[in-house]
Write an enzyme that holds these catalytic residues in place. Sequence first.
Site, PDB file in Angstrom:
ATOM      1  N   SER A 192       0.831  -1.205   0.000  1.00 25.62           N
ATOM      2  CA  SER A 192       0.000   0.000   0.000  1.00 25.62           C
ATOM      3  C   SER A 192       0.870   1.260   0.000  1.00 25.62           C
ATOM      4  O   SER A 192       1.685   1.443  -0.907  1.00 25.62           O
ATOM      5  CB  SER A 192      -0.959  -0.072   1.195  1.00 25.62           C
ATOM      6  OG  SER A 192      -1.992   0.854   1.055  1.00 25.62           O
ATOM      7  N   ASP A 352     -10.154  -3.433  -5.105  1.00 22.72           N
ATOM      8  CA  ASP A 352      -9.244  -2.483  -4.480  1.00 22.72           C
ATOM      9  C   ASP A 352      -9.247  -1.208  -5.316  1.00 22.72           C
ATOM     10  O   ASP A 352      -9.073  -1.279  -6.539  1.00 22.72           O
ATOM     11  CB  ASP A 352      -7.837  -3.112  -4.454  1.00 22.72           C
ATOM     12  CG  ASP A 352      -6.794  -2.213  -3.800  1.00 22.72           C
ATOM     13  OD1 ASP A 352      -7.143  -1.097  -3.373  1.00 22.72           O
ATOM     14  OD2 ASP A 352      -5.628  -2.639  -3.730  1.00 22.72           O
ATOM     15  N   HIS A 382      -8.199  -4.956  -0.789  1.00 20.51           N
ATOM     16  CA  HIS A 382      -7.052  -4.194  -0.309  1.00 20.51           C
ATOM     17  C   HIS A 382      -6.676  -4.571   1.129  1.00 20.51           C
ATOM     18  O   HIS A 382      -7.539  -4.715   1.982  1.00 20.51           O
ATOM     19  CB  HIS A 382      -7.309  -2.689  -0.381  1.00 20.51           C
ATOM     20  CG  HIS A 382      -6.062  -1.894  -0.115  1.00 20.51           C
ATOM     21  ND1 HIS A 382      -5.109  -1.680  -1.095  1.00 20.51           N
ATOM     22  CD2 HIS A 382      -5.567  -1.328   1.012  1.00 20.51           C
ATOM     23  CE1 HIS A 382      -4.106  -1.006  -0.573  1.00 20.51           C
ATOM     24  NE2 HIS A 382      -4.350  -0.778   0.707  1.00 20.51           N
TER      25      HIS A 382
END
EC number: 3.1.1.71
Length: 412
Positions: A192, A352, A382
């Site tokens: 991320s 995501d 995600h």
Amino acid sequence: MRLGSIILFVALCSFTAYYIYEPIPEEIEERWKLMLTNSFFRSLSHLADLSELLGLKDYMGVMYFITVVEKVVPVSDEHVQVTEERFDGVEVVLYQPKQWGSDSELRRAVIYLHGGGWCLGSSRMSPYDLLARKTVTELDAVVLSVEYRLAPAHHFPVPYEDVYRVVKHFLQKGVLAQYSVDPGRIAVSGDSAGGNLAAAVSQQLRKEHGQQIQLKAQALIYPVLQALDLNTPSYQQNQDMPILPRTLMVRFWSEYFTSDKALFRAMMANTHNNPESSSLLKFVNWSAFLPETYHREYNYSAPAVVQGVGGEAVGMEEPSRSFADPRASPLLVPDAALRSLPKAYIMTCEYDVLRDDGIMYVTRLRAAGVEVTHEHYDTGFHGALMFTVWPTDFLIARRMTDNYIKWLKENL
Ligand SMILES: *[C@@H]1O[C@H](CO)[C@@H](O)[C@H](O)[C@H]1NC(C)=O
Ligand SMILES: *[C@@H]1O[C@H](CO)[C@@H](O)[C@H](O)[C@H]1NC(C)=O
């Protein structure tokens, strides 16, 4: 009285069911577990909004609770020696294998950057601690987990610069020798926002001609890579998906640069681009960089370009420049800057908002001649890789971890 209690009980149950239930695509495994997990995140987010509204504590201050509940003190075990150090003033957690091969044998190293939207997270959270240990034992490698400083207390470029300083410090002959690390086998990796920092620092090192020791690989797990178009098909398709709804991602982006809510509002409307950033929109034109199949039913329209941020120019010059800075948005560089980057592993998830950031980077790196392994999870969401700890442990997290480690084994 009894009837009253029953009515109250039923009302409470239906409220809870209503609150927890949300449409999650059928394909996602362990849907109920994800719904329950997400209801915790949503409740916390609502509480954080309320707290900010009442002036008690700012939004991210409350959300930081997620980090606090998962923090552990990283300690050595029978296989891994763990120490906490400072590299050029920045905190790092260093994991080294205890089992020495022969003394002269050099080992691989992974520099790991945790996720959390540059505002949350810590290398000391149990999922990161577990991943580091697994990497050490399976690869017989050294893992350096960086405790970079976070926004909003430290806006961009501080988190990036902390990472950069650690990497520069580590990639010195003398330092590597101290930990018996092979200078030719070092990777940077992150998930991320950590994937964002990993991609950015990889680009920076390649630009520096004086940098003798270079990275061999970059492993990016559902990375965030651009702040210019926050309406890609994946942003639209997944705007209400669990763990990272669009609002939260936009919040992370804006908080990375400023606590001024004007940028948040402009980014929500995707009207934050200015004449300066608009010349870079060509680097994130998803109609050109996403394979047809990921266009879904969406039609490309270039983000609006507005003079000043969302018509609120006052005091916004600095953050407006920052979101177009490639150290924050690594997709915003010409092909020439991508050539000769270290080979890459890019993991993306269907459900995501950041799916298309990752896929566009795959396309652009490949076009620049960089070797890329793209692993796309059709049922992924995600943050999935980090859900390895009971009671929020997901089967998909195990598959992702195994595949990620396998790639490192074979490519580092
Ligand atoms: C985006 O890419 C498409 C396809 O290559 C092209 O036709 C279009 O003109 C581009 N739009 C912008 C704004 O760059
Ligand atoms: C995209 O364009 C096509 C053809 O013009 C149209 O049929 C479709 O409804 C559009 N999709 C969206 C989401 O607007």
